[in-house]
Design a protein around this motif. Structure first.
Motif, PDB file in Angstrom:
ATOM      1  N   GLY A   1      37.205  39.881  37.233  1.00  0.00           N
ATOM      2  CA  GLY A   1      37.900  40.226  38.489  1.00  0.00           C
ATOM      3  C   GLY A   1      37.223  39.359  39.476  1.00  0.00           C
ATOM      4  N   PHE A   2      36.336  38.577  39.652  1.00  0.00           N
ATOM      5  CA  PHE A   2      35.647  38.031  40.608  1.00  0.00           C
ATOM      6  C   PHE A   2      36.575  36.867  41.138  1.00  0.00           C
ATOM      7  CE2 PHE A   2      32.108  39.354  38.166  1.00  0.00           C
ATOM      8  CZ  PHE A   2      31.245  40.120  39.002  1.00  0.00           C
ATOM      9  N   ARG A   3      37.208  36.034  40.473  1.00  0.00           N
ATOM     10  CA  ARG A   3      38.040  34.943  40.888  1.00  0.00           C
ATOM     11  C   ARG A   3      39.072  35.365  41.363  1.00  0.00           C
ATOM     12  NH1 ARG A   3      36.708  32.444  35.839  1.00  0.00           N
ATOM     13  NH2 ARG A   3      38.847  32.829  35.377  1.00  0.00           N
ATOM     14  N   GLU A   4      39.731  36.556  40.936  1.00  0.00           N
ATOM     15  CA  GLU A   4      40.841  37.187  41.471  1.00  0.00           C
ATOM     16  C   GLU A   4      40.930  37.738  42.542  1.00  0.00           C
ATOM     17  OE1 GLU A   4      40.903  36.769  36.960  1.00  0.00           O
ATOM     18  OE2 GLU A   4      39.711  37.615  38.200  1.00  0.00           O
ATOM     19  N   ARG A   5      39.782  37.899  43.169  1.00  0.00           N
ATOM     20  CA  ARG A   5      39.731  38.579  44.580  1.00  0.00           C
ATOM     21  C   ARG A   5      39.933  37.588  45.518  1.00  0.00           C
ATOM     22  NH1 ARG A   5      36.743  43.404  45.311  1.00  0.00           N
ATOM     23  NH2 ARG A   5      38.226  43.100  47.294  1.00  0.00           N
ATOM     24  N   GLY A   6      40.095  36.062  45.483  1.00  0.00           N
ATOM     25  CA  GLY A   6      40.606  35.265  46.481  1.00  0.00           C
ATOM     26  C   GLY A   6      39.325  34.858  47.246  1.00  0.00           C
ATOM     27  N   TRP A   7      38.002  35.033  47.178  1.00  0.00           N
ATOM     28  CA  TRP A   7      36.967  34.929  47.849  1.00  0.00           C
ATOM     29  C   TRP A   7      36.819  33.338  47.911  1.00  0.00           C
ATOM     30  CZ3 TRP A   7      34.086  38.961  44.546  1.00  0.00           C
ATOM     31  CH2 TRP A   7      34.421  40.211  45.263  1.00  0.00           C
ATOM     32  N   GLU A   8      36.182  32.782  48.955  1.00  0.00           N
ATOM     33  CA  GLU A   8      35.986  31.606  49.110  1.00  0.00           C
ATOM     34  C   GLU A   8      34.595  31.139  48.205  1.00  0.00           C
ATOM     35  OE1 GLU A   8      32.943  30.799  52.867  1.00  0.00           O
ATOM     36  OE2 GLU A   8      35.044  30.894  53.532  1.00  0.00           O
ATOM     37  N   ALA A   9      34.323  29.878  47.847  1.00  0.00           N
ATOM     38  CA  ALA A   9      33.664  29.586  46.756  1.00  0.00           C
ATOM     39  C   ALA A   9      32.236  30.197  47.066  1.00  0.00           C
ATOM     40  CB  ALA A   9      33.379  28.022  46.657  1.00  0.00           C
ATOM     41  N   ALA A  10      31.704  30.097  48.294  1.00  0.00           N
ATOM     42  CA  ALA A  10      30.365  30.713  48.774  1.00  0.00           C
ATOM     43  C   ALA A  10      30.333  32.372  48.468  1.00  0.00           C
ATOM     44  CB  ALA A  10      30.087  30.158  50.018  1.00  0.00           C
ATOM     45  N   VAL A  11      31.507  32.838  48.927  1.00  0.00           N
ATOM     46  CA  VAL A  11      31.279  34.214  48.873  1.00  0.00           C
ATOM     47  C   VAL A  11      31.513  34.823  47.446  1.00  0.00           C
ATOM     48  CG1 VAL A  11      32.852  36.167  49.732  1.00  0.00           C
ATOM     49  CG2 VAL A  11      32.315  34.561  51.178  1.00  0.00           C
ATOM     50  N   LEU A  12      32.199  34.016  46.635  1.00  0.00           N
ATOM     51  CA  LEU A  12      32.475  34.407  45.247  1.00  0.00           C
ATOM     52  C   LEU A  12      31.327  34.178  44.468  1.00  0.00           C
ATOM     53  CD1 LEU A  12      33.986  34.548  42.456  1.00  0.00           C
ATOM     54  CD2 LEU A  12      34.392  32.294  42.500  1.00  0.00           C
ATOM     55  N   GLU A  13      30.272  33.216  44.802  1.00  0.00           N
ATOM     56  CA  GLU A  13      28.891  32.968  44.002  1.00  0.00           C
ATOM     57  C   GLU A  13      28.099  33.957  44.739  1.00  0.00           C
ATOM     58  OE1 GLU A  13      25.691  29.387  43.886  1.00  0.00           O
ATOM     59  OE2 GLU A  13      27.773  28.906  44.684  1.00  0.00           O
ATOM     60  N   ALA A  14      27.959  34.225  45.717  1.00  0.00           N
ATOM     61  CA  ALA A  14      26.944  35.306  46.329  1.00  0.00           C
ATOM     62  C   ALA A  14      27.300  36.671  45.712  1.00  0.00           C
ATOM     63  CB  ALA A  14      27.307  35.569  47.681  1.00  0.00           C
ATOM     64  N   HIS A  15      28.519  36.987  45.620  1.00  0.00           N
ATOM     65  CA  HIS A  15      29.039  38.417  45.054  1.00  0.00           C
ATOM     66  C   HIS A  15      28.811  38.365  43.272  1.00  0.00           C
ATOM     67  CE1 HIS A  15      30.892  40.730  48.043  1.00  0.00           C
ATOM     68  NE2 HIS A  15      31.534  39.882  48.530  1.00  0.00           N
ATOM     69  N   TYR A  16      29.051  37.364  42.792  1.00  0.00           N
ATOM     70  CA  TYR A  16      28.664  37.207  41.362  1.00  0.00           C
ATOM     71  C   TYR A  16      27.436  37.311  41.047  1.00  0.00           C
ATOM     72  CZ  TYR A  16      28.869  35.420  36.552  1.00  0.00           C
ATOM     73  OH  TYR A  16      28.637  35.226  35.094  1.00  0.00           O
ATOM     74  N   ASP A  17      26.536  36.521  41.849  1.00  0.00           N
ATOM     75  CA  ASP A  17      25.039  36.558  41.604  1.00  0.00           C
ATOM     76  C   ASP A  17      24.384  37.983  41.678  1.00  0.00           C
ATOM     77  OD1 ASP A  17      25.055  33.897  40.712  1.00  0.00           O
ATOM     78  OD2 ASP A  17      24.388  32.915  42.452  1.00  0.00           O
ATOM     79  N   ASP A  18      24.822  38.414  42.950  1.00  0.00           N
ATOM     80  CA  ASP A  18      24.488  39.976  43.249  1.00  0.00           C
ATOM     81  C   ASP A  18      24.845  40.840  42.034  1.00  0.00           C
ATOM     82  OD1 ASP A  18      23.275  41.779  44.972  1.00  0.00           O
ATOM     83  OD2 ASP A  18      25.572  42.716  45.298  1.00  0.00           O
TER      84      ASP A  18
END
Length: 161
Positions: A121-138
């Protein structure tokens, strides 16, 4: 040549030397969640629609971090899934687009259990790329730390029975 990460889902497969019943108990009981995930949780029934709150306290600073979660599916001893990281102020219930979905599929394997873990569901959150990457990595780093603790907690509980 480097390939870009997809950031779509985090998936792991684990073997636990405990029955699916024991593993399900460890995944879905506040007492055991505290042990393997280091999170205090409000009481909840492991049943679809049940809600609770997970709270982590930084031992050094005393700072608390809290997240609501909603059980999506509880089919003992086969599946336990929940949605989390959603904004509680939204009028919409936790669902695709506003939360992440965590699924634990438990498959008997000899005298133990194979656990198929997936957070999506990471991509579906609609986060901008840097925020998506940070959440995913965390989350990836977090699961790499906590999933081995899940294995140890279930193995310990099985050995004590």
């Amino acid at each position: 040549m480097e390939t870009a990460m997809e950031y779509g889902s985090i998936e792991r497969e684990l073997h636990i030397d405990a029955s699916p019943e024991v593993v399900f108990e460890v995944l879905s009981s506040p007492e055991h969640i505290r042990e393997w995930w280091s999170a205090e949780t409000t009481a909840f029934e492991p049943a679809a629609g049940a809600t609770a709150r997970l709270t982590w306290t930084d031992q050094d600073t005393g700072r608390e971090q809290s997240a609501p979660f909603t059980v999506v599916e509880a089919d003992p001893p086969r599946t336990f899934s929940f949605r989390w990281t959603y904004d509680e102020t939204e009028t919409e219930a936790a669902g695709p687009g506003n939360s992440l979905l965590v699924t634990f599929e438990l498959v008997p394997a000899g005298t133990g259990t194979t656990v198929r873990f997936r957070e999506s569901g990471f991509r579906e959150r609609g986060w901008e790329a840097a925020v998506l990457e940070a959440h995913y990595d965390d989350h990836r780093q977090g699961w790499d730390f906590y999933l081995p603790r899940l294995v140890a907690t279930a193995d310990r509980l099985a050995a004590a029975r």
